[in-house]
Design a protein around this motif. Structure first.
Motif, short mmCIF file in Angstrom:
data_model
loop_
_atom_site.label_atom_id
_atom_site.label_comp_id
_atom_site.label_asym_id
_atom_site.label_seq_id
_atom_site.Cartn_x
_atom_site.Cartn_y
_atom_site.Cartn_z
N SER A 28 18.74 39.07 55.22
CA SER A 28 18.33 40.41 55.65
C SER A 28 17.43 41.10 54.63
CB SER A 28 19.57 41.27 55.92
OG SER A 28 20.35 40.70 56.95
N ILE A 29 17.73 40.94 53.34
CA ILE A 29 16.88 41.54 52.31
C ILE A 29 15.49 40.92 52.36
CG2 ILE A 29 16.52 41.74 49.81
CD1 ILE A 29 19.62 41.95 49.59
N SER A 30 15.44 39.60 52.51
CA SER A 30 14.16 38.91 52.58
C SER A 30 13.40 39.27 53.85
CB SER A 30 14.39 37.39 52.52
OG SER A 30 13.17 36.69 52.56
N ALA A 31 14.08 39.18 55.00
CA ALA A 31 13.44 39.48 56.28
C ALA A 31 13.06 40.96 56.37
CB ALA A 31 14.37 39.11 57.43
N GLY A 32 13.98 41.83 55.93
CA GLY A 32 13.72 43.27 55.99
C GLY A 32 12.54 43.69 55.15
N ALA A 33 12.33 42.98 54.04
CA ALA A 33 11.20 43.31 53.17
C ALA A 33 9.87 42.83 53.76
CB ALA A 33 11.40 42.67 51.80
N MET A 34 9.94 41.86 54.70
CA MET A 34 8.70 41.35 55.31
C MET A 34 8.29 42.13 56.56
SD MET A 34 8.81 37.19 54.93
CE MET A 34 10.55 36.92 55.23
N ILE A 35 9.27 42.53 57.38
CA ILE A 35 8.93 43.21 58.63
C ILE A 35 8.67 44.68 58.35
CG2 ILE A 35 9.64 43.70 60.99
CD1 ILE A 35 11.54 41.45 60.90
N SER A 36 7.44 45.07 58.23
CA SER A 36 7.10 46.50 58.11
C SER A 36 5.65 46.66 58.50
CB SER A 36 7.39 47.02 56.70
OG SER A 36 6.67 46.30 55.73
N SER A 37 4.81 47.10 57.57
CA SER A 37 3.40 47.33 57.88
C SER A 37 2.71 46.04 58.30
CB SER A 37 2.69 47.93 56.67
OG SER A 37 2.80 47.07 55.55
N GLY A 38 3.22 44.89 57.84
CA GLY A 38 2.60 43.62 58.17
C GLY A 38 2.53 43.36 59.65
N ILE A 39 3.49 43.88 60.42
CA ILE A 39 3.49 43.66 61.86
C ILE A 39 3.24 44.96 62.64
CG2 ILE A 39 5.98 43.94 62.14
CD1 ILE A 39 3.71 41.42 63.97
N LEU B 261 22.24 55.59 47.61
CA LEU B 261 22.83 54.45 48.31
C LEU B 261 22.91 53.23 47.40
CD1 LEU B 261 23.81 53.71 51.21
CD2 LEU B 261 21.49 52.86 51.65
N ASN B 262 21.87 53.01 46.61
CA ASN B 262 21.83 51.84 45.73
C ASN B 262 22.67 52.03 44.47
OD1 ASN B 262 19.70 49.48 46.38
ND2 ASN B 262 19.06 51.38 47.36
N ILE B 263 22.82 53.29 44.01
CA ILE B 263 23.66 53.55 42.84
C ILE B 263 25.13 53.35 43.18
CG2 ILE B 263 24.50 55.38 41.32
CD1 ILE B 263 21.62 56.45 41.26
N VAL B 264 25.54 53.81 44.36
CA VAL B 264 26.94 53.72 44.76
C VAL B 264 27.41 52.27 44.84
CG1 VAL B 264 28.53 54.11 46.68
CG2 VAL B 264 27.01 55.93 45.94
N GLY B 265 26.50 51.36 45.23
CA GLY B 265 26.90 49.96 45.25
C GLY B 265 25.98 49.09 46.03
N VAL B 266 25.70 47.88 45.49
CA VAL B 266 24.79 46.96 46.16
C VAL B 266 25.40 46.46 47.46
CG1 VAL B 266 25.65 44.90 44.97
CG2 VAL B 266 23.30 44.96 45.78
N GLU B 267 26.75 46.40 47.55
CA GLU B 267 27.37 45.91 48.78
C GLU B 267 27.11 46.87 49.93
OE1 GLU B 267 31.57 43.95 50.27
OE2 GLU B 267 31.59 45.36 48.60
N ILE B 268 27.20 48.19 49.66
CA ILE B 268 26.94 49.18 50.70
C ILE B 268 25.47 49.10 51.12
CG2 ILE B 268 26.85 51.65 51.19
CD1 ILE B 268 29.20 52.00 49.25
N ALA B 269 24.58 49.02 50.12
CA ALA B 269 23.15 48.95 50.41
C ALA B 269 22.81 47.69 51.20
CB ALA B 269 22.35 49.00 49.11
N SER B 270 23.42 46.55 50.84
CA SER B 270 23.11 45.30 51.53
C SER B 270 23.68 45.28 52.95
CB SER B 270 23.65 44.12 50.72
OG SER B 270 25.05 44.17 50.60
N THR B 271 24.88 45.87 53.14
CA THR B 271 25.45 45.97 54.49
C THR B 271 24.56 46.81 55.37
OG1 THR B 271 27.69 45.77 53.59
CG2 THR B 271 27.47 46.68 55.81
N PHE B 272 24.07 47.91 54.83
CA PHE B 272 23.12 48.76 55.54
C PHE B 272 21.88 47.96 55.93
CE2 PHE B 272 19.71 52.15 55.13
CZ PHE B 272 20.01 52.78 56.33
N GLU B 273 21.42 47.10 55.00
CA GLU B 273 20.24 46.27 55.24
C GLU B 273 20.49 45.27 56.38
OE1 GLU B 273 16.23 45.22 54.30
OE2 GLU B 273 17.50 46.91 53.70
N VAL B 274 21.66 44.65 56.38
CA VAL B 274 22.00 43.68 57.43
C VAL B 274 21.98 44.35 58.80
CG1 VAL B 274 23.85 42.23 58.36
CG2 VAL B 274 23.35 42.18 55.92
N VAL B 275 22.59 45.53 58.91
CA VAL B 275 22.63 46.26 60.18
C VAL B 275 21.21 46.59 60.64
CG1 VAL B 275 23.36 48.39 61.30
CG2 VAL B 275 24.93 47.19 59.76
#
Length: 640
Positions: free
Chosen positions: A14-25, A138-152
């Motif tokens: 999700s981090i990899s895919a989420g970082a690619m899908i934006s202005s590029g498409i 969001l990122n200070i509180v914890g990478v797990e919360i930030a990554s779960t948000f990213e997956v969703v």
């Protein structure tokens, strides 16, 4: 302090895919269409294939060194602190800038909803600052919360894109693909059709390549996974699976989305659209379709911004760990186990960058990303040729070194296609990096790096220590979730001696008894007698190659060990005349558990089918120690 490992396969994907899908498409297809027409679809596919080739080296280095800072970390360990500083600062700036554009896009949508159209730049910057603050928290509180948000976010985004493709595929108008190669020119504030040609001609081939270079920034998000690799569970499996699957999925999504967009949107409208996917959705489903895809683009910008802050903040953390940045920058929160100062400084840099010319900085970000790919592929060549014993990636890029040489030349060509301004801006950032290195980093950092080991191999005129190999060894322990035992801790401190010539067991025991007598405050002759008595009772040679002379003394409470290698052999007896490996130790009855653990660990070490060859071929005492510490062992259950 180590970062907490909380990211699994879906997080990496999700981090990899989420970082690619934006202005590029969601933005670039309209501009790419003016340069190639429907042929741009092949440009995106080619870009994906080239990014896949380039990322293979990134995956190899990341599985060997899954540490915060990713590409900076392994470029630093390969090319040295000067190039490492340049790489780290450039990557930090590039991801900050790319993320800032996404935050700016979010501010535009949010501002449009709250204040209506025609927002001034100051208002957009203020909204962007608030949005940035939310992501920082969001990122200070914890990478797990930030990554779960990213997956969703990514799952929601892919579902919406899937619906768009599924609905659009049945409404394709093939006439919009004719001619397949279209070139537009800018006249009276809009793009108009100018010329065409054969897609199979030299012109068509050149346009496909130049389009791939133009949209390559769309695949730049792949580097973000490398920068957060230290926080990935079971990185030897999850990083290759997550990164490879993400680029394959996103390349297919790009191609299918563009096929539908070209097939439902009239050519002149597509050429002049900055929201081509949303416009195509409006053709398919009216205003509701436009709203749904606008929401999808907002999700894409949010996912890019979230992943960007998560990844970018790991660069100053890594630079600080190596003393190229002040140490306080790398401070990790005891409560949240996140790099608070690095995250905040990253957010400040993003807000400041919003005030700078966006087009030039966008191209600069692309140039820096391409430069990082070049340095990464060069790093694989150098580190492999340096023959470092403890460089042990779980994934090795295939077709070495041809794929690395190919991508180095290709990405260099891509940089030239970005224009003079992008190159000039990159040079400016390099100069800033040099100032940081020569005013602060040079006097504080003195790391070994693989290039020096390669020079030794070529010239044999340099002498190095063992610090890089030791660091790689410790990274392997961390990567593979290996908990060091008490035996490992003893091995780290134990004397390891490389004996020359033939020697007898009697001579060896006499030498060591003298040393142990000082440590234990015992008479050396008493110790000699105990060792000889132990050997006479039953030999400690467990094979023709290895022996474990050991004694237990009642009135001590410590454990001491010495390790010996003798290539010519130590004579234990007529039956065992050439023992090559000797583990000699003195223990106490109180340390029976450690005594048994030591015997079991040595037995496990020598069971390895390659042990004898590796023991003889080890370069020196340092490599013998590494051989023991990196022995095969049972590890904790891998977390997915």
């Amino acid at each position: 302090m180590e970062l907490k490992k909380e990211l699994g396969f879906m997080d990496v994907f999700s981090i990899s895919a989420g970082a690619m899908i934006s202005s590029g498409i969601f933005i670039l297809p309209g501009l790419a269409f003016t340069k190639a027409g429907p042929l741009m679809i092949l440009g995106y596919i080619l870009g994906g294939l080239i990014a896949f080739a380039g990322i293979l080296s990134v995956i190899e280095l990341t599985t060997a060194m899954p540490k915060a800072g990713g590409d900076y970390f392994f470029i630093m360990r390969t090319l040295g602190p000067l190039i490492g500083t340049i790489s780290g600062v450039l990557s930090w700036f590039a991801i900050c800038l790319k993320t800032a554009f996404a935050i700016f896009g979010i501010a535009g949508v949010v501002g449009g909803i709250i204040f209506g159209g025609d927002l001034d730049h100051t208002t957009l910057v203020m909204i962007s600052s608030v949005v940035t603050g939310i992501f920082l928290l969001l990122n200070i509180v914890g990478v797990e919360i930030a990554s779960t948000f990213e997956v969703v976010l990514v799952i929601g985004l892919l579902i919406l894109m899937g619906i768009f493709i599924a609905v659009g595929i049945f409404n394709i108008d093939l006439q919009y693909f004719n001619p397949f190669l279209q070139i537009y020119t800018f006249v009276d504030n809009k793009f108009v059709f100018a010329s065409t040609g054969s897609p199979f001609s030299a012109l068509g081939t050149g346009i496909v390549v130049s389009t791939a270079a133009f949209i390559f920034v769309s695949f730049g998000g792949l580097l973000k996974v490398a920068s957060i690799s230290e926080e990935v569970k079971n990185p030897t499996v999850n990083i290759p699976k997550g990164m490879i699957s993400s680029i394959l999925v996103i390349t297919v999504v790009y191609a299918a989305t563009l096929f539908v967009t070209v097939g439902v949107l009239p050519n002149d409208q597509l050429a002049n659209s900055l929201t081509p996917i949303a416009d195509a959705a409006e053709v398919l489903a009216g205003k509701p379709g436009y709203i749904v895809l606008t929401i999808a683009s907002l999700l894409a910008f949010i996912s890019t911004a979230n992943a960007g802050i998560m990844a970018a903040s790991r660069y100053p953390l890594a630079l600080s760990r190596d003393r190229l940045f002040p140490q306080f920058v790398g401070g990790v929160s005891k409560k949240f186990k996140t790099p608070t100062v690095a995250i905040i400084s990253t957010g400040v840099l993003m807000v400041v960058s919003l005030m700078l010319p966006l087009e030039t900085l966008a191209k600069t970000a692309s140039a820096v990303i391409l430069t990082t790919y070049i340095l990464t592929n060069l790093s694989v060549i150098i580190i492999r040729e340096s023959n470092l014993s403890n460089y042990r990636p779980s994934f090795k890029a295939p077709f070495y070194p041809w794929i690395q040489i190919f991508t180095i030349f290709l990405f260099s060509y891509f940089i030239t296609k970005l224009g003079v301004k992008a190159i000039e801006s990159s040079i400016g950032l390099i100069l800033i990096s040099l100032v940081i290195y020569f005013t602060y980093g040079k006097k504080n950092s003195s790391k070994e790096y693989a290039l020096l080991h390669l020079l030794i191999r070529i010239t044999d005129s340099l002498k190095l220590g063992h610090s890089l190999e030791s660091e790689l060894r410790d990274i392997i322990h961390q990567r593979d979730d290996i908990e060091l035992t008490d035996f490992d801790k003893i091995v780290k401190d134990a004397p390891i001696i490389d004996l020359e010539g033939n020697i007898s067991l009697e001579d060896l025991i006499k030498i060591e008894a003298d040393k142990f007598s000082t440590i234990l405050d015992k008479d050396s002759s008493e110790l000699e007698e105990l060792f000889f008595q132990r050997e006479n009772d039953i030999t400690t040679a467990i094979s023709g190659f290895t022996a474990i002379p050991h004694i237990v003394i009642d009135d001590i409470d410590t454990f001491h060990m010495a390790v010996f290698r003798c290539k010519e052999g130590i004579r234990f007896s007529d039956k065992y005349p050439e023992i090559k490996a000797v583990f000699l130790f003195v223990s106490s009855p109180k340390l029976n558990k450690l005594h048994l653990q030591t015997l079991a660990s040595i037995a496990n070490l020598i069971r390895d089918e390659n042990f004898r060859q590796d023991w003889i071929e080890a370069k020196d005492e340092h490599y013998l120690r590494d051989l023991i510490l990196l022995r095969k062992r049972k590890t904790k259950n891998k977390r997915v």
